[in-house]
Enzyme design. Sequence first.
Site, PDB file in Angstrom:
ATOM      1  N   ASP A 275      47.756  44.694  30.393  1.00 49.04           N
ATOM      2  CA  ASP A 275      47.646  45.287  31.722  1.00 49.04           C
ATOM      3  C   ASP A 275      48.532  44.559  32.718  1.00 49.04           C
ATOM      4  O   ASP A 275      48.198  43.483  33.205  1.00 49.04           O
ATOM      5  CB  ASP A 275      46.185  45.246  32.196  1.00 49.04           C
ATOM      6  CG  ASP A 275      46.017  45.910  33.557  1.00 49.04           C
ATOM      7  OD1 ASP A 275      46.902  46.706  33.940  1.00 49.04           O
ATOM      8  OD2 ASP A 275      45.006  45.634  34.223  1.00 49.04           O
ATOM      9  N   LYS A 282      50.562  43.496  39.171  1.00 48.14           N
ATOM     10  CA  LYS A 282      49.775  42.301  39.450  1.00 48.14           C
ATOM     11  C   LYS A 282      50.698  41.192  39.943  1.00 48.14           C
ATOM     12  O   LYS A 282      51.824  41.062  39.482  1.00 48.14           O
ATOM     13  CB  LYS A 282      49.050  41.830  38.185  1.00 48.14           C
ATOM     14  CG  LYS A 282      47.948  42.749  37.699  1.00 48.14           C
ATOM     15  CD  LYS A 282      47.319  42.208  36.431  1.00 48.14           C
ATOM     16  CE  LYS A 282      46.280  43.153  35.858  1.00 48.14           C
ATOM     17  NZ  LYS A 282      45.094  43.261  36.728  1.00 48.14           N
ATOM     18  N   ARG A 356      39.040  52.406  34.400  1.00 44.82           N
ATOM     19  CA  ARG A 356      38.094  53.495  34.650  1.00 44.82           C
ATOM     20  C   ARG A 356      38.675  54.853  34.274  1.00 44.82           C
ATOM     21  O   ARG A 356      37.935  55.785  33.964  1.00 44.82           O
ATOM     22  CB  ARG A 356      37.652  53.459  36.123  1.00 44.82           C
ATOM     23  CG  ARG A 356      38.754  53.706  37.132  1.00 44.82           C
ATOM     24  CD  ARG A 356      38.393  53.233  38.525  1.00 44.82           C
ATOM     25  NE  ARG A 356      38.401  51.769  38.613  1.00 44.82           N
ATOM     26  CZ  ARG A 356      38.078  51.071  39.687  1.00 44.82           C
ATOM     27  NH1 ARG A 356      37.687  51.703  40.795  1.00 44.82           N
ATOM     28  NH2 ARG A 356      38.136  49.760  39.684  1.00 44.82           N
TER      29      ARG A 356
END
Length: 508
Positions: A275, A282, A356
């Site tokens: 990720d 990030k 999600r």
Amino acid sequence: MTVLTLSTSSAAALRADAVVVGVAKGAKSPVVAAGAEAVDKAFGGKLAAVLETLGATGAEGEVTKLPSASGLKAPVVLAVGLGEVPAKGDGYDAETLRRAAGVASRALSGSKKGAFALPIGSAADADAVAEGALLGAYAYDKGNGNGKNAKDKKNNGPLAEVALVGTKPRDKEYKAAADRATALVAEVNRARDLINTPSNVLTPAAFAAEAVAAAKEHGLKTEVLDEKALKKGGYGGILGVGQGSDAPPRLVRIAYTHPKAEKTLALIGKGITYDSGGISLKPAGHNETMKCDMSGAAAVFATVVAAAKLGLRVNLTGWLALAENMPSGSATRPGDVLSMYGGKTVEVLNTDAEGRLVLADAITRAGEEKPDAIVDVATLTGAMVLALGNRTFGIMSNDEAFRTTLHEIAEEAGEQSWPMPLPSDLRKSIDSPVADLANMGERMGGGLVAGIFLKEFVADGITWGHLDIAGPAFNESGPFGYTPKGGTGSAVRTLVRLAERAADGDLG
């Protein structure tokens, strides 16, 4: 994996590299715990005094090594702290025994055999000591062609054999406890290995291949949806997250069935094999451990295999939602709208809220099979880490009784957890002017908002639970108890205990 044996021999008579005894904090001085009577006798009844002289207090996790006395076959005595002496008539709780055994097992790294003479008064105690010792003996084998070999000079490998002293090898309850601990820990370690595997090795396709191979070995059924099948089926969440990567996404269904099962559970794992945050990249310092973002899928995979090994009387279906979240010219952008499996649309306000999205597709698909309950597991939000710290996972549910049951089960299994609410007032924050809902809402309470988002995809009438394991899934600090540095296998023990409860007809 470390071998587990049950032995009727006394702690003095068993040949081993070291004999492990327990020591507790007494009112004024350390106290030698039950199970070490033969060792204490070899020291003329003065083992506690010798340990105190060496600085031992009996504090939980404390380790003291000393040379053996005459009459002991093992050359070393390893005393491990158990904490406070229990109240009169009470024994040590299971988690205390697990942690002590794990500490001892780690301290004996590189040894061939450890004789564990900890307080074992029942098969349940044997299960706890065995589980802790085997969990503590874990070491990741990095000899995969992409890193250092596990047998380099700085890594002597884990303790090779754990022998539980004073147990009953022919007793059905003791044997069942040993078999359960062995099967369970092997699968926790499977999850740990997957989590620790570099992302350039464990792509979504490679993860799917691991599941297929394990299914063949253990008689499980699998279905793997590749990017073409996902597109045909309308899995917009998984595809949207994975479309920026050269390693395409997968959805894996792995199922265990029992002919006498009366309950069916669907387990769903977030499997982001790396990720980066996608376009919502990030910042530096937050990317280095993101190979662990598939910890939920690893836990689900391991649980299904464990259920098969244990022959649990339950039907268990695991869904592994696998994707790599990368930035590129084809990546989903903030502001894009995805059409999810089942038809709902989602405005993506932040591509780093991707877990999600893959879970939502899998939850909807799992609901079509009408299981008795759905539980998803995910390293979902940093907000949950802020709320509960690095060692506790959050539990949410659309059913208060089921949330309580999940919390009780986690505590039974020895995993720290805490029930969290799903406040209705936060639902409005994920409204969107261009879609059915947005993937982001209020920043405060972000872990709860994520749970509220997932709840929107649970079919009516289905009991659902959500475990946010973002804190305990990956241990960046030093090892403690039976927990290693790196991937921990968080939630596997809870999910297996849930499956056992379901097999007994007890889902709360």
